[in-house]
Design a protein around this motif. Structure first.
Motif, PDB file in Angstrom:
ATOM      1  N   UNK A 154      -4.090  -2.980  15.088  1.00 18.08           N
ATOM      2  CA  UNK A 154      -4.241  -3.763  13.864  1.00 18.08           C
ATOM      3  C   UNK A 154      -4.911  -2.893  12.822  1.00 18.08           C
ATOM      4  N   UNK A 155      -4.433  -3.008  11.580  1.00 23.37           N
ATOM      5  CA  UNK A 155      -5.050  -2.247  10.500  1.00 23.37           C
ATOM      6  C   UNK A 155      -6.164  -3.100   9.896  1.00 23.37           C
ATOM      7  N   UNK A 164       0.391   5.168   1.483  1.00 28.35           N
ATOM      8  CA  UNK A 164      -0.509   6.123   2.113  1.00 28.35           C
ATOM      9  C   UNK A 164       0.131   7.491   2.157  1.00 28.35           C
ATOM     10  N   UNK A 215       3.082   2.451  13.743  1.00 33.09           N
ATOM     11  CA  UNK A 215       1.649   2.444  13.398  1.00 33.09           C
ATOM     12  C   UNK A 215       1.426   2.980  11.984  1.00 33.09           C
ATOM     13  N   UNK A 216       2.233   3.969  11.603  1.00 28.65           N
ATOM     14  CA  UNK A 216       2.081   4.531  10.258  1.00 28.65           C
ATOM     15  C   UNK A 216       2.531   3.531   9.202  1.00 28.65           C
ATOM     16  N   UNK A 217       3.625   2.810   9.499  1.00 27.44           N
ATOM     17  CA  UNK A 217       4.110   1.805   8.554  1.00 27.44           C
ATOM     18  C   UNK A 217       3.105   0.663   8.421  1.00 27.44           C
ATOM     19  N   UNK A 218       2.350   0.415   9.490  1.00 25.16           N
ATOM     20  CA  UNK A 218       1.357  -0.663   9.456  1.00 25.16           C
ATOM     21  C   UNK A 218       0.070  -0.219   8.775  1.00 25.16           C
ATOM     22  N   UNK A 219      -0.042   1.090   8.480  1.00 26.45           N
ATOM     23  CA  UNK A 219      -1.256   1.595   7.852  1.00 26.45           C
ATOM     24  C   UNK A 219      -2.350   1.904   8.856  1.00 26.45           C
ATOM     25  N   UNK A 220      -2.024   1.855  10.150  1.00 21.31           N
ATOM     26  CA  UNK A 220      -3.030   2.129  11.179  1.00 21.31           C
ATOM     27  C   UNK A 220      -3.275   3.632  11.268  1.00 21.31           C
ATOM     28  N   UNK A 221      -2.201   4.398  11.136  1.00 19.98           N
ATOM     29  CA  UNK A 221      -2.321   5.852  11.163  1.00 19.98           C
ATOM     30  C   UNK A 221      -1.930   6.399   9.792  1.00 19.98           C
ATOM     31  N   UNK A 237      -7.620   6.086  14.998  1.00 14.00           N
ATOM     32  CA  UNK A 237      -6.473   5.557  15.738  1.00 14.00           C
ATOM     33  C   UNK A 237      -5.742   6.653  16.504  1.00 14.00           C
ATOM     34  N   UNK A 238      -5.862   7.895  16.012  1.00 19.28           N
ATOM     35  CA  UNK A 238      -5.166   8.994  16.693  1.00 19.28           C
ATOM     36  C   UNK A 238      -5.954   9.505  17.883  1.00 19.28           C
ATOM     37  N   UNK A 281     -12.576  -0.330   9.724  1.00 22.97           N
ATOM     38  CA  UNK A 281     -13.383  -0.116  10.942  1.00 22.97           C
ATOM     39  C   UNK A 281     -14.870  -0.189  10.672  1.00 22.97           C
ATOM     40  N   UNK A 308      -9.758   7.624   9.205  1.00 19.25           N
ATOM     41  CA  UNK A 308      -8.307   7.730   9.395  1.00 19.25           C
ATOM     42  C   UNK A 308      -7.914   8.362  10.732  1.00 19.25           C
ATOM     43  N   UNK A 342      -8.097  -1.092  17.436  1.00 22.04           N
ATOM     44  CA  UNK A 342      -7.944  -0.111  16.365  1.00 22.04           C
ATOM     45  C   UNK A 342      -6.544   0.472  16.356  1.00 22.04           C
ATOM     46  N   UNK A 387       0.822  -1.198   0.000  1.00 23.29           N
ATOM     47  CA  UNK A 387       0.000   0.000   0.000  1.00 23.29           C
ATOM     48  C   UNK A 387       0.854   1.245   0.000  1.00 23.29           C
TER      49      UNK A 387
END
Lengths: 304, 289
Positions: free
Chosen positions: A121-122, A13, B72-78, A301-302, A125, A298, A118, A11
């Motif tokens: 793990x990606x 992002x 977390x960013x590398x995992x795509x979570x953030x 998680x933050x 949601x 997006x 959350x 991916x």
């Protein structure tokens, strides 16, 4: 080793803002592509409900029955209401209402409840509110069975083939609930007030919908409400999605109470124009809800 | 050769308006006040690096340096607030996989749930199920609801699922020392195997022996930026040196604050040199006259 996967492997992002159309497409693809995950979450949900209490899943049927009992006593004994077959009159509206209320209540907390997951793990949601809603759908089927049994055994005078409309009405309600659930689940992440407020709003909504009373009838002392709200207020009340839905349910299950509130005509087809319009509106709500959810996702998680 | 991970000018900004954890809010309040009243802070800024297949990267740095956010960013979570992250291959995060556990499902049910959460096809997961069950070694409990498990059993099952995933790129947060002595030994060996099998690894740890044992490259992060990038031994040495300095300055500042000799205005000078969260909050709690 090549991993067969339901999620994209590589991916990229970045900070760009995706278009609403692509968000909608993503939401759709995620729900379809993650059916397994949704199924596991539903089965966990059903088990949890079953193990918390002694009577387990029986409560889902017992709860609206008891609720109906309370209103039955309150309205027919204390307030001297004499609507014929009042139990069926109440139950035909209380059951779908309970379906809606518990769906929204579950959905509101569905995302914030999985805070730890959350952050670690990606995964999409959107499966969280969707599975919350879907597991209530299973519960509804128990309740629907009870209604049908009640109708045939105790109130055969009301029963007509028009109960065949029930799945159509339920579908419209499902879409409406889903759209609303996506919005409240996402917004609750940022403002937990939504969760607290929604409980009270749902209760108010219940009394403003034809649940304990009916339009165009003395049943349920609607006259008093009419006087209090005035003409504009009553027109607004009729636009309420649950005025359309609950009236439709009652039309096909119970039939109609006459104007004096002392007799009834048995089950009849629902108002298809109103139901169709609400169906389109609900579909739009699902689209808007999915876009809002994906737009806010997006940040989950933050913020959590 | 194609890269495994590549980031360009990666930045992650947190909005403090929506951060519920008031402690974090207080900790960083000094930071955003200085940057002109902006109610947000950058957990990562201008992070650019490229990781090639075969590399095993150790991420080190003090608390709050942005290591976990980067992972977390590398995992795509953030999602990044600026810049780009590109990841080439299937990523697995060996984070606390117990986070995905459901109390009511059985051990087997949780294996399938974890697989579904990570997006692994259920047929693949069914094939691996027996291997996971064997490695976890928790006997008949595997068919009992998870709420009946001891914390040791949970940890064993979590570890077994996490390491059975076979990813191209492995992101590892230091959580893997779990279970009893025998299991720990077994798991140490398993981590070695998984690390060797993965195309690329990113490893976060406060235990420097882990970094020197498992990584062949290290990055030191401070305040959301990359400070050093190179051989593990050298970067670890630099990190040690910086921590020493931070510790000394902290005790100095504390001592002077207690004796009341230093005026509030001057504290900023040390802080801008090498600030960290503890010092920033110490300044905030004692406003000057």
């Amino acid at each position: 080793m090549d991993i067969a996967s339901e999620a994209p492997a590589s991916f990229r992002s970045s900070a760009h803002r995706p278009s609403s159309a692509s968000l909608l497409k993503d939401a759709f693809r995620e729900v379809i592509g993650r059916q397994r995950l949704i199924r596991y979450l539903i089965s966990a949900d059903v088990r949890r409900r079953g193990s918390d209490t002694i009577l387990g899943n029986v409560w889902w049927v017992l709860d609206p029955l008891l609720q109906m009992g309370v209103y039955l006593i309150l309205l027919s004994v204390i307030l001297q209401r004499s609507t014929p077959d009042f139990a069926l009159f109440l139950f035909s509206a209380i059951l779908p209402w309970k379906w809606f209320a518990s769906s929204i209540t579950d959905a509101v907390s569905s995302v914030v409840r999985q805070e730890r997951l959350i952050k670690q793990v990606q995964f999409p949601k959107i499966v969280l509110p969707v599975s919350a809603i879907a597991s209530e759908l299973i519960n509804l089927s128990f309740g629907a069975a009870i209604v049908l049994v009640m109708l045939v055994l105790f109130f055969p005078a009301h029963a007509t083939v028009n109960v065949a409309w029930l799945p159509v009405i339920a579908l419209v309600q499902f879409l409406f609930t889903l759209g609303l659930a996506l919005i409240v689940a996402a917004v609750n992440v940022f403002y937990r007030d939504v969760g607290i407020l929604s409980g009270h709003l749902i209760r108010l909504w219940f009394f403003l919908s034809p649940s304990l009373w009916a339009f165009d009838s003395a049943a349920g002392r609607f006259g008093a409400i009419e006087d209090a709200l005035g003409e504009v207020g009553v027109s607004l009340l009729r636009l309420n999605p649950f005025a359309i839905l609950l009236t439709a349910y009652r039309d096909v299950i119970y039939g109609r109470v006459n104007a004096a509130g002392d007799g009834f005509t048995p089950g009849q087809p629902p108002d298809l124009v109103a139901l169709g319009a609400l169906g389109f509106f609900s579909l739009g709500l699902v689209v808007i809800g999915a876009i809002i959810f994906k737009r806010l996702e997006p940040a989950f998680a933050k913020v959590l | 050769m194609t890269f495994a991970i590549q980031t360009r000018d990666l930045g992650v900004r947190y909005s403090l308006r929506f951060t519920k954890k008031t402690s974090i809010r207080r900790s960083f309040s000094g930071m955003f006040r200085r940057s002109g009243g902006e109610r947000s802070f950058w957990a990562l800024r201008e992070v650019s690096f490229r990781l090639d297949p075969g590399e095993s990267l150790g991420l080190i740095g003090p608390n709050g340096a942005g290591k976990s956010t980067l992972l977390q960013t590398l995992a795509g979570i953030i999602m990044p607030s600026e810049g780009v992250v590109e990841v080439n291959g299937h990523v697995s995060t060996l984070l606390h996989l117990q986070a995905g556990f459901d109390q009511e499902l059985s051990g087997r049910g949780n294996i399938m749930l974890a697989g579904a959460l990570m997006g692994i096809d259920h047929r693949v997961m069914e094939e691996r199920e027996e291997g996971i069950v064997t490695f976890a070694d928790i006997g008949a409990f595997i068919d009992a609801p998870l709420r009946t498990y001891s914390s040791g059993m949970r940890a064993k099952l979590g570890f077994s699922i996490a390491t059975a995933v076979d990813p191209d790129i492995l992101l590892l947060d230091e959580v893997l020392q779990t279970g009893d002595e025998a299991f720990r030994e077994k798991s140490h060996q398993r981590i070695g195997e998984v690390l060797a099998a993965a195309k690329a690894v990113v490893l976060v740890s406060h235990d420097m022996s882990w970094i020197t044992e498992f990584a062949n490259r290290a990055i030191l992060m401070e305040r959301g930026r990359i400070v050093a990038d190179g051989k593990p031994a050298e970067v670890v040495a630099l990190h040690m040196e910086h921590s020493e300095r931070r510790k000394m300055m902290r005790s100095e500042a504390l001592a002077e604050m207690k004796s009341g000799r230093r005026r509030p205005g001057r504290r900023k000078e040390i802080a801008t040199d090498l600030p960290d969260r503890t010092m920033v909050s110490a300044r905030r709690e004692r406003p000057g006259p």
